[in-house]
Design an enzyme around this catalytic site. Sequence first.
Site, PDB file in Angstrom:
ATOM      1  N   ARG A 165      44.257  36.991  37.191  1.00  0.00           N
ATOM      2  CA  ARG A 165      43.980  36.590  38.577  1.00  0.00           C
ATOM      3  C   ARG A 165      45.208  36.881  39.432  1.00  0.00           C
ATOM      4  O   ARG A 165      46.281  36.330  39.204  1.00  0.00           O
ATOM      5  CB  ARG A 165      43.599  35.109  38.702  1.00  0.00           C
ATOM      6  N   ASP A 446      46.109  21.706  40.382  1.00  0.00           N
ATOM      7  CA  ASP A 446      46.733  22.929  40.861  1.00  0.00           C
ATOM      8  C   ASP A 446      46.703  22.886  42.383  1.00  0.00           C
ATOM      9  O   ASP A 446      46.411  21.854  42.979  1.00  0.00           O
ATOM     10  CB  ASP A 446      46.080  24.181  40.268  1.00  0.00           C
TER      11      ASP A 446
END
Length: 532
Positions: A165, A446
């Site tokens: 990613r 996160d």
Amino acid sequence: MTQQLISAELTFQRQPGQQEREILTDAAVDFLTELVTRFTPKRNALLAERAKTQRKIDAGELPDFISETTSIKNDDWQIRGIPRDLQNRRVEITGPVERKMVINALNANVNVFMADFEDSLAPSWDKVIAGQINLRDAVNGTISYSNEAGKIYQLKPNPAVLICRVRGLHLPEKHVTWRGEPIPGSLFDFALYFFHNVEALLAKGSGPYFYLPKTQTYQEAAWWSEVFSYAEDRFDLPRGTIKATLLIETLPAVFQMDEILWSLRDHIVGLNCGRWDYIFSYIKTLKNHPDRVLPDRQSVTMDQGFLDAYSRLLVRTCHRRGAFAMGGMAAFIPSKDAERNEWVLNKVKADKQREASNGHDGTWIAHPGLADTVMAVFNQTLGDELNQLHVTREEDAAITAEQLLAPCNGERTEEGMRANIRVAVQYIEAWINGNGCVPIYGLMEDAATAEISRTSIWQWIRHGKTLQSGEVVTEALFRKMLTEEMLVIREELGGQRFEQGRFEEAAALMERITTESELVEFLTLPGYRLLP
């Protein structure tokens, strides 16, 4: 800081050490330079278009489906195809590109590891370069790690499939500049991972696979398609060698899923319900709309109408086009306390059963301790099938814009507001210390979950919302709670940890981005200035 010019076009702000020399080879930098000079101007124009669209929504418009692309939505077409090693994606684990994490994730009982340069990584220069080395070594099967006690971590046979990613279009890489401006972090991550690994990946029957975050429009998807096609042509690779899964984690993107799939049809294999960022985007996109203010974060679960509609529409849209519909993240962390752990596993199981029954082809976890539980759920639903592309949901009633924008039920509580403050401050403190993936109160936090915490409070202040107690949420109340919750954090963590940390800086940043008149778009942008 000494400037080191490595290419005629790009200026590198660091003298290269041994790690940089392994990754920033002349040939790799030449490729990066080509991408930056060719694609940065269009990327900048796309970001300007985002801002223009947001100004319209701020002025009262609501996002909606696009009428001028009706033919794309109505015509029968399918994506180019899905490689063999991506056909079964029941369970995917995500985490930052740190060496031990990469090994443990690839060894977990999962099908795919999404190695993350984005929301779970605080992108200091050293970590970004080390991440590229770690992924290169993982692809080559040579990665190992020894901890301080001498324990050695190595890859087992048949590790999970690796997907990288890259950073979102909005994120800069400040250590490399082009024409005096930081280059796009997305191009830096893509160029180096692709350049160093494409041959080895193809040689072992896999390929250069990517996750694309934070996309808002089909034009942005088309930009990525151009980047991928250019890279394929540059290295004499067949069209469609590069494959991508795109996260539908912004509110504007949910109205353009057919168009996004069409724009990336040569390269895309699926869409993902990036639900935490999607909730954050709902708040951020509709920030000026007082009737769309969300309740406590804990109340915003996938059984809420606007999120359930999002999940079902994604499945229906993807499967009609032969693309995978991936489920969202389970952020829970297993507990050593048996009673608490049973509660955690039951919550995760119910969440994943909902996704599997909706027709999702697989799902995400943040901790390997959830892998067996989640794998069992999808095994039970899928049986001998590799995926659920056969689940079309064509019998469903059409999902409307009203459903996707529906206000969310739930209370705003003092307890919820205080929890938001503690989570956001602790996450920001970890992030500016270089750690983007942090266990806090039993959840793997996160950037997305911290974003929900701080934007909720900003919106409550903005619209003068009241808590369940009847108290109006004001800047003064927020500052009072912030001061009090800093004492709670200090007590929970201990004085030594608190004093050695950067909690005062984190609190100052939290206060600023929660009380400014204009909502700061991403906390990682001001946070990035505090990273080395």
